[in-house]
Enzyme design. Structure first.
Site, PDB file in Angstrom:
ATOM      1  N   CYS A   1       0.814  -1.221   0.000  1.00  0.00           N
ATOM      2  CA  CYS A   1       0.000   0.000   0.000  1.00  0.00           C
ATOM      3  C   CYS A   1       0.846   1.269   0.000  1.00  0.00           C
ATOM      4  O   CYS A   1       0.413   2.303  -0.513  1.00  0.00           O
ATOM      5  CB  CYS A   1      -0.980   0.004   1.168  1.00  0.00           C
ATOM      6  SG  CYS A   1      -0.214  -0.119   2.802  1.00  0.00           S
TER       7      CYS A   1
ATOM      8  N   HIS B   1      -2.084   1.402   7.270  1.00  0.00           N
ATOM      9  CA  HIS B   1      -2.446   1.485   5.859  1.00  0.00           C
ATOM     10  C   HIS B   1      -2.103   2.872   5.313  1.00  0.00           C
ATOM     11  O   HIS B   1      -2.238   3.877   6.014  1.00  0.00           O
ATOM     12  CB  HIS B   1      -3.945   1.212   5.709  1.00  0.00           C
ATOM     13  CG  HIS B   1      -4.418   1.135   4.291  1.00  0.00           C
ATOM     14  ND1 HIS B   1      -3.830   0.331   3.345  1.00  0.00           N
ATOM     15  CD2 HIS B   1      -5.440   1.785   3.660  1.00  0.00           C
ATOM     16  CE1 HIS B   1      -4.479   0.475   2.190  1.00  0.00           C
ATOM     17  NE2 HIS B   1      -5.441   1.359   2.356  1.00  0.00           N
TER      18      HIS B   1
END
Length: 310
Positions: free
Chosen positions: A89, A164
Site C-alpha cells: 500500500c 495502511h
C-alpha cells in the site's frame, strides 16, 4: 508472481528514494509535523499527500464511503489501482499521486507501465502492479531486513495493529482520495492543484476525528517539487546546502535500513561476556549484580513518578 512485498517505513527519505529508484525526477517527499494549510502551502508546489493511519473496521459500504462519494467513472480518466496483495500500500499510494501528475517526469519505465495499464479496470491494474518486477524490487530495496519475520507468510490477527497508506491528490479539478482497498476513487469535491492544502486538511481532520481521543498513530508525507531546483534557479545557496545535506543524511539512513544488525549485536554481546569471564568469576558476577541493581533503581524511580502522576 515471484517473491513477496515487505513492509516499508513512512519516512520522507525512504519515499524520496523510492521515487528515484522508480525513475521519477524533480520530486521528493517531506514529512509534515503539523496538520494545517499553512504548513502545506510553504511546500508549494505540492502534488499530493500520503496519509498513514492505523486501520480499523469501517462503516463504509460498496455504495457509500464514510466521507466523500465514490466516483466509479473516474478510474477511466485517472490512475487508480486496487490493492490485491499485502504490504504494497505504501508504494501504491506513492504511484497514485505520481502517475496522476502530468507535469512530473516519471521516467520511461513508469511511463510504459502507465500506458500499458491505462485501459485496464482497477483490479487488473492492481494485479499488473503487483507483478511488476521493477516496482516490487525497488519497494523491497527499502524494506528493513529482519531474520524473524517472513512478510510473505505474515497474517494479521485481532490483536495486531495494522497500518495502511492512502493518497490524496487533485486530478482534473477534483480532490480524490485514492485508497487501494476501496472499490473506486473517492471524490471530496472541486479542488485545483493550488487549492490542495486548503481542501485536503479538513478531509484529513475529519478522518482523524473518527478515532478515539488520544490516538496518535498517524503520519503525513507530502510529495513536492524538489526544493533544490528552485534554489538553483534563484541562487539560494543556503537552501541548496541544507537540501543537499538532507539528501546525504537520507542516503546514510537508508543504507542502515537495508542491513540487519541482530547478528552484529549478538556477536558484540558474546564478546563482552567472554571478556568479562576472562577477567575472573568475581568480575563477571559483580558485573551482573551491578546491572541488576541499576535496573532495580530505575524501576523504583519509574514507580515513584507514576504514583505522583496518579
Amino acid at each position: 508472481m515471484s517473491g513477496g512485498w515487505n513492509t516499508i517505513e513512512s519516512d520522507a527519505g525512504v519515499f524520496t528514494h523510492l521515487l528515484e529508484g522508480l525513475g521519477a525526477k524533480g520530486v521528493q517527499f517531506e514529512e509534515l509535523v503539523s496538520l494545517d494549510a499553512d504548513s502545506l502551502h510553504s511546500l508549494s508546489p505540492i502534488y499530493g499527500v500520503i496519509f498513514l493511519f492505523k486501520w480499523v473496521s469501517s462503516k463504509a459500504t460498496d455504495n457509500k464511503p464514510e466521507d466523500g462519494t465514490f466516483d466509479t467513472e473516474a478510474a477511466e480518466n485517472i490512475f487508480f489501482a486496487q490493492q490485491v496483495i499485502q504490504n504494497a500500500c505504501g508504494t501504491q499510494a506513492l504511484l497514485s499521486v505520481l502517475l496522476n501528475i502530468p507535469d512530473v517526469d516519471i521516467g520511461a519505465p513508469l511511463r510504459e507501465f502507465k500506458d500499458f495499464t491505462i485501459a485496464f479496470p482497477p483490479d487488473l491494474r492492481g494485479e499488473t502492479l503487483s507483478n511488476s518486477d521493477l516496482i516490487r524490487s525497488v519497494h523491497n530495496s527499502f524494506a528493513r531486513a529482519s531474520p524473524f519475520i517472513d512478510e510473505t507468510q505474515r497474517t494479521s490477527t485481532d490483536s495486531d495493529d495494522v497500518y495502511h497508506f492512502i493518497a490524496y491528490t487533485s486530478v482534473n479539478g477534483i480532490l480524490y482520495e485514492l485508497d487501494g482497498l476501496a472499490p473506486a476513487p473517492i471524490s471530496h469535491g472541486a479542488c485545483l492543484p493550488t487549492e490542495l492544502p486548503d481542501k485536503v486538511v479538513p478531509v484529513l481532520q475529519r478522518r482523524i476525528n473518527r478515532y478515539p481521543e488520544g490516538e496518535i498513530h498517524f503520519n503525513l508525507l507530502a510529495m513536492i517539487r524538489d526544493p533544490r531546483i528552485r534554489a538553483k534557479e534563484i541562487g539560494d545557496v543556503e537552501t541548496l546546502h541544507i537540501e543537499e545535506r538532507k539528501r546525504r543524511e537520507w542516503v546514510w539512513e537508508n543504507s542502515l535500513r537495508r542491513h540487519n544488525f541482530v547478528g552484529f549485536v549478538g556477536d558484540l554481546t558474546k564478546g563482552v561476556v567472554k571478556a568479562k569471564q576472562a577477567e575472573g568469576d568475581d568480575s563477571y558476577k559483580s558485573w551482573i549484580e551491578g546491572g541488576k541493581k541499576k535496573s532495580e533503581q530505575r524501576m523504583k524511580v519509574l514507580r515513584a513518578a507514576s504514583m505522583k502522576e496518579a
